[in-house]
Design a protein around this motif. Structure first.
Motif, short mmCIF file in Angstrom:
data_model
loop_
_atom_site.label_atom_id
_atom_site.label_comp_id
_atom_site.label_asym_id
_atom_site.label_seq_id
_atom_site.Cartn_x
_atom_site.Cartn_y
_atom_site.Cartn_z
N ARG A 12 0.83 -1.21 0.00
CA ARG A 12 0.00 0.00 0.00
C ARG A 12 0.86 1.25 0.00
O ARG A 12 1.95 1.28 0.55
CB ARG A 12 -0.94 0.01 1.21
N LYS A 13 0.36 2.30 -0.61
CA LYS A 13 1.06 3.57 -0.69
C LYS A 13 0.69 4.43 0.51
O LYS A 13 -0.48 4.52 0.86
CB LYS A 13 0.71 4.29 -2.00
N GLU A 14 1.69 5.05 1.11
CA GLU A 14 1.46 5.88 2.29
C GLU A 14 1.70 7.35 1.96
O GLU A 14 2.60 7.70 1.20
CB GLU A 14 2.40 5.46 3.42
N LEU A 15 0.87 8.21 2.51
CA LEU A 15 1.06 9.64 2.38
C LEU A 15 2.09 10.12 3.40
O LEU A 15 2.23 9.53 4.46
CB LEU A 15 -0.26 10.38 2.60
N SER A 16 2.78 11.19 3.08
CA SER A 16 3.69 11.78 4.06
C SER A 16 2.85 12.32 5.21
O SER A 16 1.71 12.74 5.01
CB SER A 16 4.50 12.90 3.42
N PRO A 17 3.39 12.33 6.43
CA PRO A 17 2.62 12.81 7.58
C PRO A 17 2.07 14.22 7.40
O PRO A 17 0.93 14.51 7.78
CB PRO A 17 3.64 12.74 8.73
N LEU A 18 2.87 15.12 6.81
CA LEU A 18 2.42 16.50 6.64
C LEU A 18 1.28 16.59 5.63
O LEU A 18 0.30 17.33 5.84
CB LEU A 18 3.59 17.38 6.18
N LEU A 19 1.37 15.83 4.54
CA LEU A 19 0.31 15.85 3.54
C LEU A 19 -0.96 15.22 4.10
O LEU A 19 -2.07 15.73 3.87
CB LEU A 19 0.75 15.10 2.28
N LYS A 20 -0.80 14.14 4.84
CA LYS A 20 -1.96 13.51 5.46
C LYS A 20 -2.65 14.46 6.43
O LYS A 20 -3.88 14.55 6.48
CB LYS A 20 -1.52 12.23 6.20
N ALA A 22 -2.53 17.73 6.32
CA ALA A 22 -3.14 18.81 5.54
C ALA A 22 -4.47 18.37 4.94
O ALA A 22 -5.44 19.14 4.93
CB ALA A 22 -2.19 19.24 4.42
N LEU A 23 -4.54 17.13 4.47
CA LEU A 23 -5.79 16.63 3.88
C LEU A 23 -6.88 16.46 4.94
O LEU A 23 -8.07 16.59 4.63
CB LEU A 23 -5.53 15.30 3.17
N GLU A 24 -6.47 16.17 6.17
CA GLU A 24 -7.44 15.98 7.23
C GLU A 24 -7.90 17.31 7.84
O GLU A 24 -9.08 17.49 8.15
CB GLU A 24 -6.85 15.08 8.33
N LEU A 25 -6.96 18.23 8.01
CA LEU A 25 -7.29 19.50 8.66
C LEU A 25 -7.72 20.58 7.67
O LEU A 25 -8.38 21.55 8.07
CB LEU A 25 -6.09 20.01 9.46
N GLY A 26 -7.36 20.42 6.40
CA GLY A 26 -7.70 21.42 5.39
C GLY A 26 -9.18 21.74 5.33
O GLY A 26 -9.57 22.93 5.40
N PRO A 27 -10.05 20.73 5.22
CA PRO A 27 -11.49 21.02 5.19
C PRO A 27 -11.99 21.73 6.44
O PRO A 27 -12.86 22.61 6.35
CB PRO A 27 -12.12 19.62 5.05
N LEU A 28 -11.46 21.38 7.61
CA LEU A 28 -11.86 22.06 8.84
C LEU A 28 -11.43 23.53 8.82
O LEU A 28 -12.16 24.41 9.28
CB LEU A 28 -11.25 21.36 10.05
N ALA A 29 -10.22 23.78 8.30
CA ALA A 29 -9.74 25.16 8.20
C ALA A 29 -10.63 25.97 7.26
O ALA A 29 -10.94 27.14 7.53
CB ALA A 29 -8.29 25.17 7.69
N VAL A 30 -11.06 25.35 6.17
CA VAL A 30 -11.97 26.01 5.23
C VAL A 30 -13.30 26.31 5.91
O VAL A 30 -13.87 27.40 5.75
CB VAL A 30 -12.18 25.13 3.98
#
Length: 214
Positions: A12-20, A22-30
């Motif tokens: 399986r492919k893993e996302l970098s911790p920072l990108l992961k 950002a993808l999780e917190l980005g919508p909340l920030a918006v």
């Protein structure tokens, strides 16, 4: 009794911790941005005035942002972890109800529904001898059966705590306070709880050295 947990897939492919993150917190920030600056945004883009008050504009932006987040995650990893997927689906369903009925109650209920769902799944799985925490969090680490059982029990109870906390906050305070707490309160509480579980994870972790000794 043997407890089942998520298998580790070496391909399986893993996302970098920072990108992961950002993808999780980005919508909340918006969500927070459009709620706190909704009036200014509507003034600059008059066509958005039809959406209504800032909380409704924030809900619409939240739905778009979480759809983009899930799409990017799927594109990069070719799969969607259970927790973000379920949370995203609930956001879209309850967000649509919020906009359609013009009632902010539905988006406020979303965290309660999601947390109760995950809590019920984890504790219900334990009742049948299955530790589902690894599936919920898409876990990449390995624990002993006892470690999975205790960790799943703790997270199951914690999810119900978050559900009760969300109900208390939105019923007791203003919408703006609820949005701020959702963004800046829940994450620190969750992070603190996660840190308190590290001793348990370290105690029951299965390493290559453990396997060689056996």
């Amino acid at each position: 009794m043997e407890f089942e947990h998520a298998p580790n897939d070496p391909t399986r492919k893993e996302l970098s911790p920072l990108l992961k993150l950002a993808l999780e917190l980005g919508p909340l920030a918006v969500f927070f941005l459009f709620n706190s600056r909704g009036q200014q945004i509507s003034d600059n883009f008059p066509m958005l005035k039809a959406v209504g008050e800032p909380i409704f504009l924030a809900t619409a932006a939240f739905m778009v942002a979480i759809t983009i987040s899930l799409t990017v995650s799927l594109w990069l990893t070719k799969r969607l972890p259970v927790m973000p997927l379920v949370s995203g689906v609930v956001v879209l369903v309850f967000g649509a109800l919020t906009l359609w009925l013009h009632d902010e109650l539905f988006i406020k209920l979303k965290p309660t529904i999601v947390n109760c769902l995950f809590g019920a799944v984890l504790l219900g799985g334990l009742a049948f001898g299955k530790s589902l925490l690894g599936y919920v969090f898409d876990s990449a680490f390995k624990l002993t059966d006892e470690g999975w059982r205790v960790l799943t029990l703790r997270w199951g109870v914690f999810f119900f705590f978050l559900a009760a906390l969300n109900e208390f906050i939105w019923r007791s305070f203003s919408t703006d306070f609820w949005v701020s707490f959702k963004v800046f309160g829940v994450m620190p509480i969750t992070l603190l709880f996660t840190l308190t579980q590290l001793p348990l994870i370290q105690k029951h972790a299965i390493t290559d050295d453990n396997k060689n000794e056996n």
